[in-house]
Design an enzyme around this catalytic site. Structure first.
Site, short mmCIF file in Angstrom:
data_model
loop_
_atom_site.label_atom_id
_atom_site.label_comp_id
_atom_site.label_asym_id
_atom_site.label_seq_id
_atom_site.Cartn_x
_atom_site.Cartn_y
_atom_site.Cartn_z
N TYR A 214 -11.73 -33.25 21.89
CA TYR A 214 -12.19 -32.88 20.55
C TYR A 214 -11.15 -31.99 19.87
CZ TYR A 214 -15.30 -30.71 17.11
OH TYR A 214 -15.87 -30.25 15.96
N ASP B 7 -16.82 -32.34 29.19
CA ASP B 7 -17.56 -32.22 27.94
C ASP B 7 -18.47 -33.44 27.86
OD1 ASP B 7 -18.41 -32.41 25.27
OD2 ASP B 7 -16.62 -31.39 24.52
N ARG C 15 -29.36 -9.09 22.32
CA ARG C 15 -28.02 -9.62 22.63
C ARG C 15 -27.92 -9.98 24.11
NH1 ARG C 15 -24.28 -6.38 23.85
NH2 ARG C 15 -24.75 -4.80 22.30
N LYS D 230 -24.99 -31.82 18.45
CA LYS D 230 -24.99 -33.29 18.38
C LYS D 230 -26.30 -33.85 18.95
CE LYS D 230 -20.92 -32.16 16.91
NZ LYS D 230 -19.74 -32.07 17.75
C1 LIG Z 1 -18.63 -31.15 18.01
C2 LIG Z 1 -17.98 -31.17 19.35
C3 LIG Z 1 -17.53 -29.98 19.96
C4 LIG Z 1 -17.59 -28.63 19.26
O1 LIG Z 1 -18.89 -28.17 19.14
P1 LIG Z 1 -19.41 -27.23 17.95
O2 LIG Z 1 -20.87 -27.20 18.19
O3 LIG Z 1 -19.02 -27.88 16.66
O4 LIG Z 1 -18.74 -25.91 18.13
C5 LIG Z 1 -16.99 -30.06 21.23
N1 LIG Z 1 -16.88 -31.25 21.87
C6 LIG Z 1 -17.28 -32.40 21.31
C7 LIG Z 1 -17.13 -33.67 22.06
C8 LIG Z 1 -17.85 -32.40 20.04
O5 LIG Z 1 -18.22 -33.57 19.49
#
Ligand SMILES: *Cc1c(COP(=O)(O)O)cnc(C)c1O
Length: 396
Positions: free
Chosen positions: A104, A177, A52, A202
């Site tokens: 998001y 982000d 952890r 992604k």
């Molecule tokens: C998918 C996404 C998130 C969230 O991420 P997870 O891996 O699904 O928790 C945050 N910001 C953007 C721009 C995203 O496309």
């Protein structure tokens, strides 16, 4: 200012990937052990004691990702746990958070339902309107200004350097982000941002086979004045690790390995996805069945000039477009064959979705509801001729 690409792929392949010293494995082995034998009470053999806390596979991946974004990377089991942990490090109940109105949906829910219930205040701004941003900063004095660029689903582009300057002038930190651009196309820390968030689900993972996230912060960033740090030095990178260890928000060794492998091909994938997305955008832009196309690589897009100045190497693999009616949009989404109907983005498989009822369904009926004639594409690595033929057929 543009991103310096020299060495991106070389770093992605080699930094954090030294051959194993004992066996010579060209790639570091995946360490799946949950516990590590000690050489004496409290004497750790190589710095590891329990999974952890830290894990060699995760550590190696964080070193690579940190090098690519230009900061200290901490990996998480989802983009949203990275966001949650970062927010808890950078703010306390009673503090204000300001975010761009097109963040998001999961980010929006985290801020407005979870953190708001714990006593944080929040406001939304149009991050493209610097006067409005300044007004919000002056009125609310937020701890954090949070933006996503390019944004979802209209691919709006926001000026990272200008927003960082504004945020800093009012004592706020800028979080970007960077999921849509990936570190290959854009490096927010070099443009003045204080922290970067990724959903590694992604582009970084890139193969639809993991859910993961990461926070990357400037290595000398300390918690803002007025926040009592948990660590002795208050370094945000160390605060993140402490909170992660305290709560157990860790990615598995297998997911760390998959994300690290994804980094090695990130540049070639995003190059190809960007080129194909531009070709598809150009095809759609002159098609009479399509009303508008949103892609920062098109000179007609309102963020094109800004994208040219703060991104480099391409404009990413996501685009969106509108058609005549909501029924047409749904029919297109349900008629493609190579594009699969699914949320998410950034993978080798091309995806199509209907934002008004899928990714942005929670915004229906609100001031920031999505146009019901909008269709979003995430362009994968299939042959672009096949992708264009597929969209062409689906448009009917
Ligand atoms: C998918 C996404 C998130 C969230 O991420 P997870 O891996 O699904 O928790 C945050 N910001 C953007 C721009 C995203 O496309």
């Amino acid at each position: 200012m543009s991103v310096d690409h020299s060495g991106f792929s070389t770093q992605a392949i080699h930094v954090g990937n030294e051959p194993d010293r004992i066996t010579g494995d060209i790639i570091p082995p995946v360490h799946i052990a949950s516990t590590f034998v000690m050489d004496g009470v409290g004497i750790l053999r190589a710095g590891y004691d329990y999974g952890r806390g830290t894990n060699p596979t995760r550590d190696a991946y964080q070193v690579t990702l940190g090098a690519l974004e230009g900061g200290e990377a901490v990996a998480f089991p989802a983009g949203l746990s990275a966001e949650d942990t970062l927010l808890r490090v950078l703010s306390r109940p009673g503090d204000h958070l300001t975010f761009s109105s097109d963040v998001y949906g999961g980010t929006y829910r985290l801020f407005t339902r979870i953190h708001a219930a714990e006593g944080r205040k929040w406001s939304e701004v149009d991050a493209g309107d610097l006067a409005a941003v300044e007004q919000d900063l002056a009125a609310n004095r937020p701890r954090v200004l949070w933006v996503e660029t390019p944004s979802n689903p209209l691919l709006d582009v926001y000026d990272i350097a200008a927003l960082a300057q504004l945020a800093h002038a009012y004592g706020a930190l800028l979080v970007v982000d960077n999921t849509f651009a990936s570190p290959y196309l854009q490096r927010p820390l070099a443009l003045g941002a204080d922290a970067v968030i990724h959903s590694t689900t992604k582009y970084i993972g890139g193969h639809s086979d993991l859910v993961g996230g990461a926070a990357i912060v400037a290595s000398d960033l300390v918690v803002p004045e007025g926040i009592e740090p948990w660590t002795d030095n208050g370094l945000v990178s160390e605060e993140l690790v402490l909170l992660q260890t305290a709560t157990g928000a860790i990615p598995s060794p297998e997911d760390s390995y998959k994300a690290a492998r994804g980094l090695k091909t990130l540049a070639v994938r995003v190059d190809r996805q960007s080129r194909s997305a531009l070709e598809i955008a150009q095809f759609l832009e002159v098609d009479p069945r399509v009303k508008t196309v949103n892609y920062p690589g098109l000179p007609s897009h309102r963020g094109h000039q800004l994208a040219l100045s703060q991104m480099s190497g391409g404009f990413g693999g996501v685009l969106s477009f509108t058609v005549a009616t909501p029924e047409d949009a749904i029919r297109v989404c349900e008629s493609t064959q190579t594009f699969s109907l699914a949320v998410s983005l950034g993978a080798v498989e091309s995806l199509i979705e209907y934002p008004a009822a899928m990714t942005h369904g929670t915004k229906e009926g609100s001031a920031t509801a999505v146009d019901p004639t909008l269709v979003r594409l995430s362009v994968g690595l299939e042959d672009v001729e096949d992708l264009i033929a597929d969209v062409d057929r689906a448009l009917g």
